[in-house]
Write a protein that holds these residues in place. Structure first.
Motif, PDB file in Angstrom:
ATOM      1  N   GLU A   1       0.852  -1.190   0.000  1.00 12.14           N
ATOM      2  CA  GLU A   1       0.000   0.000   0.000  1.00 12.14           C
ATOM      3  C   GLU A   1       0.886   1.239   0.000  1.00 12.14           C
ATOM      4  OE1 GLU A   1      -2.859  -0.129   3.175  1.00 12.14           O
ATOM      5  OE2 GLU A   1      -3.047  -2.306   3.039  1.00 12.14           O
TER       6      GLU A   1
ATOM      7  N   ALA B   1       2.198   0.448   3.965  1.00 10.28           N
ATOM      8  CA  ALA B   1       2.026  -0.857   4.601  1.00 10.28           C
ATOM      9  C   ALA B   1       2.379  -1.956   3.602  1.00 10.28           C
ATOM     10  CB  ALA B   1       0.605  -1.038   5.115  1.00 10.28           C
TER      11      ALA B   1
ATOM     12  N   ASN C   1       1.738  -6.240   3.088  1.00 11.72           N
ATOM     13  CA  ASN C   1       1.216  -7.556   3.450  1.00 11.72           C
ATOM     14  C   ASN C   1       2.013  -8.589   2.657  1.00 11.72           C
ATOM     15  OD1 ASN C   1      -1.614  -7.203   5.021  1.00 11.72           O
ATOM     16  ND2 ASN C   1      -1.362  -5.571   3.520  1.00 11.72           N
TER      17      ASN C   1
ATOM     18  N   PHE D   1       1.830  -8.449   8.447  1.00 13.95           N
ATOM     19  CA  PHE D   1       1.309  -7.127   8.105  1.00 13.95           C
ATOM     20  C   PHE D   1       2.267  -6.103   8.691  1.00 13.95           C
ATOM     21  CE2 PHE D   1      -1.377  -3.408   9.355  1.00 13.95           C
ATOM     22  CZ  PHE D   1      -1.553  -2.917   8.066  1.00 13.95           C
ATOM     23  N   TYR D   2       2.956  -5.390   7.825  1.00 10.30           N
ATOM     24  CA  TYR D   2       3.971  -4.421   8.242  1.00 10.30           C
ATOM     25  C   TYR D   2       3.431  -3.014   8.004  1.00 10.30           C
ATOM     26  CZ  TYR D   2       8.472  -1.955   8.405  1.00 10.30           C
ATOM     27  OH  TYR D   2       9.500  -1.099   8.720  1.00 10.30           O
ATOM     28  N   ASN D   3       3.141  -2.299   9.107  1.00 11.59           N
ATOM     29  CA  ASN D   3       2.574  -0.955   9.042  1.00 11.59           C
ATOM     30  C   ASN D   3       3.657   0.058   9.393  1.00 11.59           C
ATOM     31  OD1 ASN D   3       1.204   1.505   9.594  1.00 11.59           O
ATOM     32  ND2 ASN D   3      -0.704   0.368   9.874  1.00 11.59           N
TER      33      ASN D   3
ATOM     34  N   TYR E   1       3.539   3.315   9.782  1.00 10.39           N
ATOM     35  CA  TYR E   1       3.112   4.318  10.759  1.00 10.39           C
ATOM     36  C   TYR E   1       3.222   3.786  12.197  1.00 10.39           C
ATOM     37  CZ  TYR E   1       0.187   7.915  12.986  1.00 10.39           C
ATOM     38  OH  TYR E   1      -0.273   8.924  13.789  1.00 10.39           O
ATOM     39  N   THR E   2       2.900   2.503  12.386  1.00 10.32           N
ATOM     40  CA  THR E   2       2.977   1.902  13.721  1.00 10.32           C
ATOM     41  C   THR E   2       4.390   1.979  14.278  1.00 10.32           C
ATOM     42  OG1 THR E   2       1.153   0.381  13.246  1.00 10.32           O
ATOM     43  CG2 THR E   2       2.637  -0.220  15.037  1.00 10.32           C
TER      44      THR E   2
ATOM     45  N   GLU F   1       2.709  -8.196  14.451  1.00  9.59           N
ATOM     46  CA  GLU F   1       3.694  -7.151  14.681  1.00  9.59           C
ATOM     47  C   GLU F   1       5.014  -7.778  15.093  1.00  9.59           C
ATOM     48  OE1 GLU F   1       4.262  -3.586  17.914  1.00  9.59           O
ATOM     49  OE2 GLU F   1       2.276  -3.867  17.056  1.00  9.59           O
TER      50      GLU F   1
END
Length: 325
Positions: free
Chosen positions: A96, A106, A108, A130-132, A134-135, A296
């Motif tokens: 994304e 992000a 996936n 799932f690699y975000n 912003y997190t 995570e």
């Protein structure tokens, strides 16, 4: 690679072959004149080569270290064609991006590790991450907020970066000097960051690196999780002997890990068929499938992989920098 052989008698009917290779000692058993398939190796990992890193006082194996261990374990890492995102299959990996900047927001990603256990059974590890981005920005800021000063080796109650950020709500800007910007974490609740503070500048620089290399970081994390959990390796932390004063050497921190492999006849066509069956969820007497969704990754491990990739990009010949910034 230089390899020498020596025979060591184990039992009257068995002999052990010890291969003294550059990466460690590799053992095989000879029984009745036949070399048995299972192998056991003592592998050496070096901090200066980016194979282990110190995370909060404990030594962990990095993705580079697991790649080294996999020389014996021989686990095949494969990429299925699809990954499930929001309940539907999409091309794997699914990235994304910000519609304006095209930066990665992000990732996936789904990977499988196919290899033999020490007992000789085929084990398939099916992992989705799932690699975000912003997190991890929020986590890096929170880590700066929590960091305290040390004096003469002792922990104090003073914050190392007292003016870098504060918790609050979007409608109430901090009443203190600084260039403040609000980052939401849950609804109206979030963190006000001070753009004038060097600690926040460091976090934003890391955030930019994640936006650039997010797909590569996600791949490293999921592959590391597969290798650390596969029964052929199955180890996360390692013991590094304490280096006493006056006994320092140029090799730095070193750890020895025992790894098991299994000489096999798996060809690419077999691996591809196992992957297809596992992807479709088909039961098989030939192999065992273990699935996991990695929601995570550990923040310290993610940061270590980020530093490693950023260092390789800046200087392909550079070594991993041990320690945290």
């Amino acid at each position: 690679m230089t390899v020498t052989k020596e025979l060591k008698k184990v039992e009257p009917k068995d002999q052990r072959i010890v291969f003294n290779a550059e990466f460690g000692k590799l053992y095989q058993v000879v029984r009745g004149g036949q070399v048995l398939a299972p192998v056991k190796a003592e592998m050496t990992l070096y901090a200066k080569l980016g194979q282990i890193c110190n995370i909060q006082g404990k030594w962990a194996i990095t993705s580079q270290g697991y790649i080294h261990l996999n020389k014996v374990a021989s686990i095949s890492i494969v990429t299925p064609q699809s990954v499930i995102v929001d309940g539907r299959p999409v091309p794997n990996p699914h990235i994304e991006r910000d519609p304006k900047t095209k930066a990665i927001m992000a990732v996936n990603i789904r990977k499988m590790g196919i290899g033999y256990s020490p007992a000789g059974n085929i084990v398939v590890l099916d992992k989705t991450l799932f690699y975000n981005v912003y997190t991890y920005l929020i986590q890096s800021i929170q880590a700066k907020m929590k960091r305290v000063k040390y004096e003469k080796g002792e922990k104090t109650n003073q914050k190392q970066h007292p003016d870098c950020a504060v918790y609050g709500i979007a409608a109430e800007k901090p009443n203190k000097p600084g260039s403040w910007h609000f980052l939401p974490t849950e609804g109206e609740i979030g963190i006000w960051i001070n753009l004038d503070d060097e600690a926040i500048i460091d976090c934003l620089e890391e955030h930019t690196q994640r936006q650039r290399f997010g797909d590569r970081i996600a791949q490293k994390i999921v592959e590391r999780n597969i290798l650390k959990d596969h029964p052929a390796i199955g180890i996360t932390q390692v013991y590094v002997p304490e280096i006493k004063k006056g006994q320092e050497s140029n090799q730095g921190a070193v750890a020895t890990v025992t790894v098991y492999g299994y000489r096999n006849e798996l060809e690419p066509v077999n691996i591809a068929e196992i992957m297809r069956q596992a992807e479709r969820g088909q039961d098989s007497e030939m192999f065992e499938v273990r699935k996991e969704e990695i929601v995570e990754a550990e923040a310290e491990v993610e940061k270590a992989e980020l530093q490693n990739i950023a260092g390789e990009e800046a200087d392909p010949g550079s070594l991993f920098q041990e320690g945290q910034k």
